[in-house]
Write a protein that holds these residues in place. Structure first.
Motif, PDB file in Angstrom:
ATOM      1  N   LEU A 182     -17.317  -3.938  -3.607  1.00  0.00           N
ATOM      2  CA  LEU A 182     -17.602  -3.152  -2.418  1.00  0.00           C
ATOM      3  C   LEU A 182     -16.580  -3.480  -1.346  1.00  0.00           C
ATOM      4  CD1 LEU A 182     -21.490  -3.298  -2.022  1.00  0.00           C
ATOM      5  CD2 LEU A 182     -20.076  -1.474  -2.984  1.00  0.00           C
ATOM      6  N   HIS A 183     -16.086  -2.432  -0.715  1.00  0.00           N
ATOM      7  CA  HIS A 183     -15.316  -2.608   0.498  1.00  0.00           C
ATOM      8  C   HIS A 183     -16.217  -2.163   1.647  1.00  0.00           C
ATOM      9  CE1 HIS A 183     -10.969  -2.885  -1.194  1.00  0.00           C
ATOM     10  NE2 HIS A 183     -11.763  -3.826  -1.641  1.00  0.00           N
ATOM     11  N   TYR A 184     -15.894  -2.646   2.827  1.00  0.00           N
ATOM     12  CA  TYR A 184     -16.764  -2.360   3.967  1.00  0.00           C
ATOM     13  C   TYR A 184     -15.941  -1.791   5.097  1.00  0.00           C
ATOM     14  CZ  TYR A 184     -19.996  -5.379   1.414  1.00  0.00           C
ATOM     15  OH  TYR A 184     -20.809  -5.928   0.453  1.00  0.00           O
ATOM     16  N   GLN A 185     -16.391  -0.667   5.639  1.00  0.00           N
ATOM     17  CA  GLN A 185     -15.681  -0.116   6.792  1.00  0.00           C
ATOM     18  C   GLN A 185     -16.512  -0.348   8.054  1.00  0.00           C
ATOM     19  OE1 GLN A 185     -14.874   4.169   7.101  1.00  0.00           O
ATOM     20  NE2 GLN A 185     -12.843   3.646   7.883  1.00  0.00           N
ATOM     21  N   PRO A 186     -15.883  -0.958   9.063  1.00  0.00           N
ATOM     22  CA  PRO A 186     -16.604  -1.248  10.302  1.00  0.00           C
ATOM     23  C   PRO A 186     -17.047   0.016  11.022  1.00  0.00           C
ATOM     24  CG  PRO A 186     -14.540  -2.469  10.204  1.00  0.00           C
ATOM     25  CD  PRO A 186     -14.509  -1.490   9.081  1.00  0.00           C
ATOM     26  N   GLN A 187     -18.224  -0.063  11.607  1.00  0.00           N
ATOM     27  CA  GLN A 187     -18.710   0.987  12.498  1.00  0.00           C
ATOM     28  C   GLN A 187     -18.714   0.364  13.888  1.00  0.00           C
ATOM     29  OE1 GLN A 187     -22.396   1.669  10.302  1.00  0.00           O
ATOM     30  NE2 GLN A 187     -21.481   3.480   9.356  1.00  0.00           N
ATOM     31  N   ILE A 188     -18.159   1.092  14.824  1.00  0.00           N
ATOM     32  CA  ILE A 188     -17.801   0.496  16.105  1.00  0.00           C
ATOM     33  C   ILE A 188     -18.541   1.170  17.259  1.00  0.00           C
ATOM     34  CG2 ILE A 188     -15.805   0.081  17.657  1.00  0.00           C
ATOM     35  CD1 ILE A 188     -15.349  -1.376  15.070  1.00  0.00           C
ATOM     36  N   GLY A 197     -21.893  -2.229  12.735  1.00  0.00           N
ATOM     37  CA  GLY A 197     -22.408  -2.021  11.392  1.00  0.00           C
ATOM     38  C   GLY A 197     -21.266  -1.922  10.414  1.00  0.00           C
ATOM     39  N   LEU A 198     -21.625  -1.827   9.130  1.00  0.00           N
ATOM     40  CA  LEU A 198     -20.616  -1.720   8.079  1.00  0.00           C
ATOM     41  C   LEU A 198     -21.083  -0.672   7.084  1.00  0.00           C
ATOM     42  CD1 LEU A 198     -20.265  -5.546   7.385  1.00  0.00           C
ATOM     43  CD2 LEU A 198     -18.454  -4.098   8.357  1.00  0.00           C
ATOM     44  N   GLU A 199     -20.157   0.159   6.628  1.00  0.00           N
ATOM     45  CA  GLU A 199     -20.511   1.043   5.523  1.00  0.00           C
ATOM     46  C   GLU A 199     -19.916   0.480   4.248  1.00  0.00           C
ATOM     47  OE1 GLU A 199     -19.277   5.195   5.655  1.00  0.00           O
ATOM     48  OE2 GLU A 199     -20.260   5.584   3.726  1.00  0.00           O
ATOM     49  N   ALA A 200     -20.768   0.288   3.245  1.00  0.00           N
ATOM     50  CA  ALA A 200     -20.303  -0.224   1.957  1.00  0.00           C
ATOM     51  C   ALA A 200     -19.756   0.932   1.129  1.00  0.00           C
ATOM     52  CB  ALA A 200     -21.462  -0.889   1.211  1.00  0.00           C
ATOM     53  N   ASN A 251     -23.391 -12.840  13.637  1.00  0.00           N
ATOM     54  CA  ASN A 251     -24.324 -11.895  14.247  1.00  0.00           C
ATOM     55  C   ASN A 251     -24.752 -10.865  13.214  1.00  0.00           C
ATOM     56  OD1 ASN A 251     -24.425 -12.932  16.784  1.00  0.00           O
ATOM     57  ND2 ASN A 251     -22.717 -11.666  17.550  1.00  0.00           N
ATOM     58  N   PRO A 252     -26.057 -10.603  13.123  1.00  0.00           N
ATOM     59  CA  PRO A 252     -26.519  -9.662  12.105  1.00  0.00           C
ATOM     60  C   PRO A 252     -26.021  -8.238  12.350  1.00  0.00           C
ATOM     61  CG  PRO A 252     -28.369 -10.517  13.397  1.00  0.00           C
ATOM     62  CD  PRO A 252     -27.154 -11.192  13.895  1.00  0.00           C
ATOM     63  N   LEU A 253     -25.600  -7.581  11.274  1.00  0.00           N
ATOM     64  CA  LEU A 253     -25.122  -6.198  11.337  1.00  0.00           C
ATOM     65  C   LEU A 253     -25.907  -5.368  10.341  1.00  0.00           C
ATOM     66  CD1 LEU A 253     -21.271  -6.831  11.064  1.00  0.00           C
ATOM     67  CD2 LEU A 253     -22.556  -6.340  13.147  1.00  0.00           C
ATOM     68  N   LYS A 254     -25.972  -4.076  10.617  1.00  0.00           N
ATOM     69  CA  LYS A 254     -26.566  -3.193   9.621  1.00  0.00           C
ATOM     70  C   LYS A 254     -25.520  -2.868   8.579  1.00  0.00           C
ATOM     71  CE  LYS A 254     -29.759  -0.782  12.687  1.00  0.00           C
ATOM     72  NZ  LYS A 254     -31.137  -0.657  12.260  1.00  0.00           N
ATOM     73  N   LYS A 402      -9.462   0.633   8.043  1.00  0.00           N
ATOM     74  CA  LYS A 402      -9.836   1.210   6.757  1.00  0.00           C
ATOM     75  C   LYS A 402     -10.908   0.309   6.148  1.00  0.00           C
ATOM     76  CE  LYS A 402      -5.910  -0.707   4.037  1.00  0.00           C
ATOM     77  NZ  LYS A 402      -6.182  -2.030   3.799  1.00  0.00           N
ATOM     78  N   PRO A 403     -11.544   0.739   5.063  1.00  0.00           N
ATOM     79  CA  PRO A 403     -12.524  -0.148   4.429  1.00  0.00           C
ATOM     80  C   PRO A 403     -11.828  -1.429   3.937  1.00  0.00           C
ATOM     81  CG  PRO A 403     -12.744   2.110   3.608  1.00  0.00           C
ATOM     82  CD  PRO A 403     -11.493   2.072   4.418  1.00  0.00           C
ATOM     83  N   LEU A 404     -12.469  -2.575   4.142  1.00  0.00           N
ATOM     84  CA  LEU A 404     -11.862  -3.870   3.832  1.00  0.00           C
ATOM     85  C   LEU A 404     -12.740  -4.657   2.865  1.00  0.00           C
ATOM     86  CD1 LEU A 404     -11.021  -4.921   7.520  1.00  0.00           C
ATOM     87  CD2 LEU A 404      -9.405  -3.967   5.841  1.00  0.00           C
TER      88      LEU A 404
END
Ligand code: C2E
Ligand code: MG
Ligand code: MG
Length: 424
Positions: A182-188, A197-200, A251-254, A402-404
Motif C-alpha cells: 500500500l502507498h498512502y497519499q496525504p490528505q491535507i 488523513g491518508l488514502e491507501a 498523532n492519529p490520522l484517518k 504523490k502516494p508514498l
C-alpha cells in the motif's frame, strides 16, 4: 436470428476462400447499461426496451446489411460487399447516434448507449468463430475505453489480451505470495497545510515487471473475482499500519481504503470489517471506506450496509463524485461523511471554466447536507487557492504529494507532524 447470421457468415467466408471478390465485416453491438434497466424496471419493460432498440437498429440497415440479435442485449450487424471500408466506421457512427435520443417506456425515460466491436475479414482465411472472437474482443476494448464508442479489432489487440491472460495467472500467485503493497497519499487541511488523513492506494510489486499501479490490475481482479481477497488484504493492511503508527505515538490520522463495487456487494463485508478492527485494535473512527456512486444503484442494499458501517463508527466517503450516477436521493439518505470531488473537475477549475461552478455547487451542496468535501487531484497553487476560497475542507493531490510508501509517510509527514494538533 443467430443461426441465420452464422450461416450467412459461413457462406461468405466459403466464397471468399474460393476466390470470389467479397467483403465482410461484423459490428458486434452490446448495450451499455441494459443490466441497470433490467434490474430497476420490470422484465417486461426490459423486453419492450429491447424491441425499441431493435427497431432503431433496423432503421439504419443498408441494402446489403444483415442485423441479428445474438441474445440478451447483444446484436450483430453483418456488413458485406461494401466497396469502401469507410462504410464500416460510418455505420458504427450511425449506430452510436441512434442512442442519442432516450427511449420511453410508458412514462419512464431511459438512456443507454452502445459499445461496438468491429472485426473486418482479413486478407488471409480465418474461421467464422475467430472473426466473432475478434469482434467480441474489440467490443470489450470499446467498453474498457469508456463505453459509448466503437473499437476496431487489430492483431495487437489479441496480443494485449494474451498479456492480460499472463497477468491474470500472475495475479492469482500474487495473492498467495503477498506481492501487494500500500502507498498512502496525504490528505491535507488546505489553510494550515496540516496532514489530516491518508488514502491507501494499492500497488503490485510484480517479480519481473516491477511496481505496477492499480490501474494495471484492479479491473482484471474485478473481472476474475480476485478483488474480494485483494480488497480484504487492503483493509487489514491499512488498519494494522494505522494502528502501528498510533502505537508509535504519532498523532492519529484517518486512513481511507477504496472498496470496489463487487467487494461492497459481498455479504460478509461488514463482519470482516468488524473483525479486522477487533483484531488490529484500531478505533473505527480512524477508518474510512471510499465507495463510488455506482453502489448507489443497489439502493436498498447499499443503504443497509452503509448504516451498519456507520453504526460501527467507520467513516464513509463518496469517491470520484460527479462522474457516475449522481442521484440526490442517495446523497440525502445515505450516511455519508465525505464527498471527494473527482479530479476531472478539479483539473479545470480556473478561468471561469464551467467546472469551477460545478465544484462550487458541490461544496455548497455537501456542506448543506452536513458532509465534508475532499478535492482530489489538486496539482497547482491556483486550484488550491480556488478551493480555499470555496471553503473546501480537505485537499489531496500531487501539489502536496504523490502516494508514498509507509516509510516515506513516516519520515516526511508523521515525524514532522507529531507536535501538531489533529483535526479531522
Ligand atoms: P482513486 O481512489 O480516485 O485514487 C486517486 C488516484 O489519483 C490515485 O491513482 C492517485 O495516485 C491519483 N492522484 C492523486 N493525486 C493526483 C493528482 O494530483 N493528479 C493526478 N492526475 N492523479 C492523482 P492510483 O493509485 O493509480 O489509483 C487509481 C484508482 O484505482 C483509484 O482511484 C481507485 O479507484 C483504484 N484503487 C486504488 N487502490 C485501490 C484498492 O486498494 N482497492 C480498490 N478496490 N481500488 C483501488
Ligand atoms: Mg479513492
Ligand atoms: Mg477518486
Amino acid at each position: 436470428n443467430r443461426r441465420y447470421i452464422n450461416e450467412e457468415i459461413e457462406n461468405i467466408i466459403k466464397e471468399i476462400n474460393a476466390g470470389h471478390e467479397r467483403s465482410l465485416a461484423l459490428l458486434f453491438i452490446d448495450l451499455d447499461r441494459f443490466k441497470v434497466i433490467n434490474d430497476n424496471f420490470s422484465h417486461s419493460s426490459g423486453d419492450v426496451f429491447l424491441k425499441k432498440v431493435s427497431e432503431r437498429l433496423s432503421s439504419c440497415l443498408g441494402k446489403n446489411d444483415v442485423l441479428a440479435r445474438m441474445g440478451g442485449d447483444e446484436f450483430i450487424f453483418l456488413l458485406k460487399d461494401f466497396e469502401n471500408p469507410d462504410y464500416i466506421t460510418a455505420k458504427a457512427e450511425e449506430v452510436l447516434k441512434l442512442f442519442d435520443e432516450s427511449i420511453f417506456i410508458g412514462n419512464d425515460e431511459l438512456h443507454t448507449s452502445a459499445s461496438i466491436g468491429i472485426a473486418i475479414y482479413p486478407d488471409h482465411p480465418i474461421s467464422m468463430e475467430k472473426l466473432m472472437i475478434y469482434a467480441d474482443n474489440a467490443m470489450y476494448q470499446a467498453k474498457e475505453k469508456g463505453k459509448n464508442r466503437y473499437s476496431v479489432y487489430t492483431s495487437g489487440l489479441l496480443a494485449g489480451m494474451e498479456d492480460e491472460y499472463r497477468l491474470e495467472t500472475d495475479l492469482r500467485r500474487a495473492v498467495e505470495n503477498d506481492e501487494f503493497v500500500l502507498h498512502y497519499q496525504p490528505q491535507i487541511h488546505p489553510k494550515t497545510g496540516k496532514i489530516v488523513g491518508l488514502e491507501a492506494l494499492i500497488r503490485w510489486q510484480h517479480p519481473s515487471l516491477g511496481l505496477l499501479p492499480s490501474g494495471k490490475f484492479i479491473k482484471l481482479a474485478e473481472d476474475n473475482g480476485l478483488i474480494n481477497q485483494i480488497g480484504k488484504w487492503v483493509i487489514s493492511e491499512a488498519s494494522s499500519q494505522n494502528k502501528k503508527w498510533q502505537d508509535a505515538g504519532y498523532n492519529p490520522l484517518k486512513v481511507s481504503v477504496n472498496l470496489s463495487t463487487q467487494q461492497f456487494l459481498t455479504k460478509d463485508l461488514v463482519t470482516f470489517m468488524e473483525d479486522t478492527l477487533a483484531r488490529t485494535g484500531l478505533d473505527p473512527e480512524y477508518l474510512v471506506v471510499e465507495i463510488t456512486e455506482y453502489m448507489a444503484m443497489e439502493y436498498e442494499y447499499s443503504l443497509k450496509v452503509l448504516k451498519q458501517l456507520k453504526e460501527i463508527g467507520i467513516g464513509i466517503s463518496i469517491d470520484d463524485f460527479g462522474t457516475g450516477y449522481s442521484s440526490l436521493t442517495y446523497l440525502n439518505n445515505f450516511p455519508i461523511d465525505f464527498i471527494k470531488i473527482d479530479k476531472s473537475f478539479v483539473s479545470e477549475i480556473m478561468n471561469d471554466h464551467p467546472n469551477a461552478f460545478i465544484v462550487k455547487a458541490i461544496i455548497t451542496l455537501a456542506h448543506n447536507l452536513q458532509m465534508q468535501v475532499i478535492a482530489e487531484g489538486v496539482e497547482t497553487k491556483e486550484q488550491l487557492d480556488f478551493l480555499i476560497d470555496q471553503q473546501c475542507d480537505f485537499v489531496q493531490g500531487f501539489y502536496f504529494s504523490k502516494p508514498l510508501s509507509a516509510n516515506e509517510i513516516e519520515r516526511n509527514y508523521l515525524e514532522k507532524n507529531n507536535d501538531r494538533e489533529r483535526d479531522y
